[in-house]
Design a protein around this motif. Structure first.
Motif, PDB file in Angstrom:
ATOM      1  N   ALA A  69      19.071 -10.037 -11.404  1.00 13.04           N
ATOM      2  CA  ALA A  69      18.578  -9.629 -12.721  1.00 13.04           C
ATOM      3  C   ALA A  69      17.432  -8.631 -12.578  1.00 13.04           C
ATOM      4  CB  ALA A  69      18.136 -10.850 -13.519  1.00 13.04           C
ATOM      5  N   MET A  70      16.529  -8.873 -11.639  1.00 16.36           N
ATOM      6  CA  MET A  70      15.423  -7.937 -11.410  1.00 16.36           C
ATOM      7  C   MET A  70      15.935  -6.611 -10.855  1.00 16.36           C
ATOM      8  SD  MET A  70      12.326 -10.434 -10.064  1.00 16.36           S
ATOM      9  CE  MET A  70      11.945  -9.286  -8.793  1.00 16.36           C
ATOM     10  N   ARG A  71      16.907  -6.677  -9.971  1.00 17.08           N
ATOM     11  CA  ARG A  71      17.466  -5.467  -9.353  1.00 17.08           C
ATOM     12  C   ARG A  71      18.014  -4.505 -10.407  1.00 17.08           C
ATOM     13  NH1 ARG A  71      22.428  -5.597  -4.967  1.00 17.08           N
ATOM     14  NH2 ARG A  71      22.654  -3.351  -4.720  1.00 17.08           N
ATOM     15  N   TYR A  72      18.614  -5.074 -11.464  1.00 17.00           N
ATOM     16  CA  TYR A  72      19.208  -4.243 -12.517  1.00 17.00           C
ATOM     17  C   TYR A  72      18.317  -4.159 -13.758  1.00 17.00           C
ATOM     18  CZ  TYR A  72      23.151  -3.807  -9.519  1.00 17.00           C
ATOM     19  OH  TYR A  72      23.931  -3.487  -8.447  1.00 17.00           O
ATOM     20  N   PRO A  78      21.531 -11.547 -24.249  1.00 19.43           N
ATOM     21  CA  PRO A  78      22.534 -11.188 -23.251  1.00 19.43           C
ATOM     22  C   PRO A  78      22.575  -9.680 -22.989  1.00 19.43           C
ATOM     23  CG  PRO A  78      23.590 -11.598 -25.371  1.00 19.43           C
ATOM     24  CD  PRO A  78      22.134 -11.924 -25.537  1.00 19.43           C
ATOM     25  N   THR A  79      22.823  -9.351 -21.739  1.00 21.08           N
ATOM     26  CA  THR A  79      23.092  -7.971 -21.332  1.00 21.08           C
ATOM     27  C   THR A  79      24.418  -7.978 -20.596  1.00 21.08           C
ATOM     28  OG1 THR A  79      20.789  -7.249 -21.178  1.00 21.08           O
ATOM     29  CG2 THR A  79      22.382  -6.075 -19.822  1.00 21.08           C
ATOM     30  N   LEU A  80      25.292  -7.062 -20.961  1.00 24.47           N
ATOM     31  CA  LEU A  80      26.572  -6.894 -20.273  1.00 24.47           C
ATOM     32  C   LEU A  80      26.517  -5.613 -19.457  1.00 24.47           C
ATOM     33  CD1 LEU A  80      29.153  -7.723 -23.105  1.00 24.47           C
ATOM     34  CD2 LEU A  80      28.207  -9.257 -21.387  1.00 24.47           C
ATOM     35  N   LEU A  81      26.833  -5.715 -18.175  1.00 21.65           N
ATOM     36  CA  LEU A  81      26.967  -4.544 -17.319  1.00 21.65           C
ATOM     37  C   LEU A  81      28.396  -4.497 -16.813  1.00 21.65           C
ATOM     38  CD1 LEU A  81      23.770  -4.589 -15.036  1.00 21.65           C
ATOM     39  CD2 LEU A  81      24.101  -3.433 -17.222  1.00 21.65           C
ATOM     40  N   LEU A  82      29.009  -3.318 -16.883  1.00 27.50           N
ATOM     41  CA  LEU A  82      30.348  -3.117 -16.343  1.00 27.50           C
ATOM     42  C   LEU A  82      30.218  -2.271 -15.084  1.00 27.50           C
ATOM     43  CD1 LEU A  82      33.412  -3.575 -16.741  1.00 27.50           C
ATOM     44  CD2 LEU A  82      33.461  -1.384 -17.935  1.00 27.50           C
ATOM     45  N   PHE A  83      30.678  -2.839 -13.979  1.00 29.55           N
ATOM     46  CA  PHE A  83      30.625  -2.165 -12.685  1.00 29.55           C
ATOM     47  C   PHE A  83      32.002  -1.641 -12.322  1.00 29.55           C
ATOM     48  CE2 PHE A  83      27.088  -5.058 -12.640  1.00 29.55           C
ATOM     49  CZ  PHE A  83      26.112  -4.438 -11.876  1.00 29.55           C
ATOM     50  N   LYS A  84      32.021  -0.450 -11.747  1.00 26.31           N
ATOM     51  CA  LYS A  84      33.267   0.120 -11.220  1.00 26.31           C
ATOM     52  C   LYS A  84      32.884   0.898  -9.971  1.00 26.31           C
ATOM     53  CE  LYS A  84      37.395   2.644 -12.597  1.00 26.31           C
ATOM     54  NZ  LYS A  84      38.051   3.381 -13.685  1.00 26.31           N
ATOM     55  N   GLY A  85      33.536   0.575  -8.866  1.00 23.98           N
ATOM     56  CA  GLY A  85      33.197   1.238  -7.608  1.00 23.98           C
ATOM     57  C   GLY A  85      31.761   0.986  -7.179  1.00 23.98           C
ATOM     58  N   GLY A  86      31.229  -0.171  -7.516  1.00 21.59           N
ATOM     59  CA  GLY A  86      29.886  -0.535  -7.111  1.00 21.59           C
ATOM     60  C   GLY A  86      28.778   0.040  -7.979  1.00 21.59           C
ATOM     61  N   VAL A  88      27.133   0.860 -12.032  1.00 18.97           N
ATOM     62  CA  VAL A  88      27.142   0.497 -13.442  1.00 18.97           C
ATOM     63  C   VAL A  88      27.710   1.674 -14.226  1.00 18.97           C
ATOM     64  CG1 VAL A  88      25.741  -0.123 -15.445  1.00 18.97           C
ATOM     65  CG2 VAL A  88      25.146  -1.027 -13.193  1.00 18.97           C
ATOM     66  N   VAL A  89      28.800   1.437 -14.966  1.00 14.59           N
ATOM     67  CA  VAL A  89      29.422   2.505 -15.757  1.00 14.59           C
ATOM     68  C   VAL A  89      29.252   2.288 -17.259  1.00 14.59           C
ATOM     69  CG1 VAL A  89      31.073   3.194 -13.976  1.00 14.59           C
ATOM     70  CG2 VAL A  89      31.705   1.400 -15.603  1.00 14.59           C
ATOM     71  N   GLU A  90      28.889   1.067 -17.660  1.00 14.69           N
ATOM     72  CA  GLU A  90      28.630   0.747 -19.074  1.00 14.69           C
ATOM     73  C   GLU A  90      27.567  -0.335 -19.129  1.00 14.69           C
ATOM     74  OE1 GLU A  90      29.975   1.848 -22.023  1.00 14.69           O
ATOM     75  OE2 GLU A  90      31.565   3.104 -21.218  1.00 14.69           O
ATOM     76  N   GLN A  91      26.745  -0.285 -20.165  1.00  9.67           N
ATOM     77  CA  GLN A  91      25.736  -1.323 -20.387  1.00  9.67           C
ATOM     78  C   GLN A  91      25.592  -1.557 -21.872  1.00  9.67           C
ATOM     79  OE1 GLN A  91      21.930  -0.788 -18.435  1.00  9.67           O
ATOM     80  NE2 GLN A  91      20.876  -1.905 -20.040  1.00  9.67           N
ATOM     81  N   ARG A  92      25.543  -2.830 -22.262  1.00  8.05           N
ATOM     82  CA  ARG A  92      25.319  -3.216 -23.653  1.00  8.05           C
ATOM     83  C   ARG A  92      24.312  -4.354 -23.677  1.00  8.05           C
ATOM     84  NH1 ARG A  92      28.201   0.542 -23.727  1.00  8.05           N
ATOM     85  NH2 ARG A  92      29.957   1.043 -25.066  1.00  8.05           N
ATOM     86  N   ILE A  93      23.415  -4.311 -24.643  1.00  3.58           N
ATOM     87  CA  ILE A  93      22.402  -5.349 -24.788  1.00  3.58           C
ATOM     88  C   ILE A  93      22.589  -6.023 -26.139  1.00  3.58           C
ATOM     89  CG2 ILE A  93      19.928  -5.834 -24.936  1.00  3.58           C
ATOM     90  CD1 ILE A  93      19.512  -3.353 -23.137  1.00  3.58           C
TER      91      ILE A  93
END
Length: 109
Positions: A69-72, A78-86, A88-93
């Motif tokens: 959580a600190m790293r990002y 809630p926070t949603l992070l979408l990862f692709k290929g390592g 973050v390609v999308e973020q929603r709070i």
């Protein structure tokens, strides 16, 4: 607490489970005490079932897995992070409906 297709992500396995995944990964950063986070649980579980095999979907408890959580820089949940290929390609709070989560994923599947 999580549905059958919803993963439980940890600091220890985050690199393997999320960053090195060969499919996109949706991570829901949450905490047990967070009301909006609990409201998101049925949506996250439904999306995990619907996208099973195409997208990994899971939750990361910020109280128990604080390093990730600190790293990002997760400051609100809630926070949603979408990862692709390592990456973050999308973020929603904040809490959102299933259709908004699907739109977030569909752009990257």
């Amino acid at each position: 607490m999580a549905g059958v297709n919803t993963k439980d992500f940890t600091d220890a396995a985050f690199e393997t489970d999320v960053l090195k995944s060969d499919v996109p990964v949706l991570v829901d950063f949450w905490a047990q005490w967070c009301g909006p986070c609990r409201q998101m649980t049925p949506t996250i579980d439904a999306v995990a079932t619907e996208y099973d095999g195409r997208v990994k979907v899971g939750k990361l408890n910020v109280d128990e897995q604080g390093q990730t959580a600190m790293r990002y820089n997760i400051r609100s949940i809630p926070t949603l992070l979408l990862f692709k290929g390592g990456q973050v390609v999308e973020q929603r709070i904040g809490a959102m409906g299933k259709s908004d989560v699907q739109k977030m994923i569909d752009a990257h599947v």
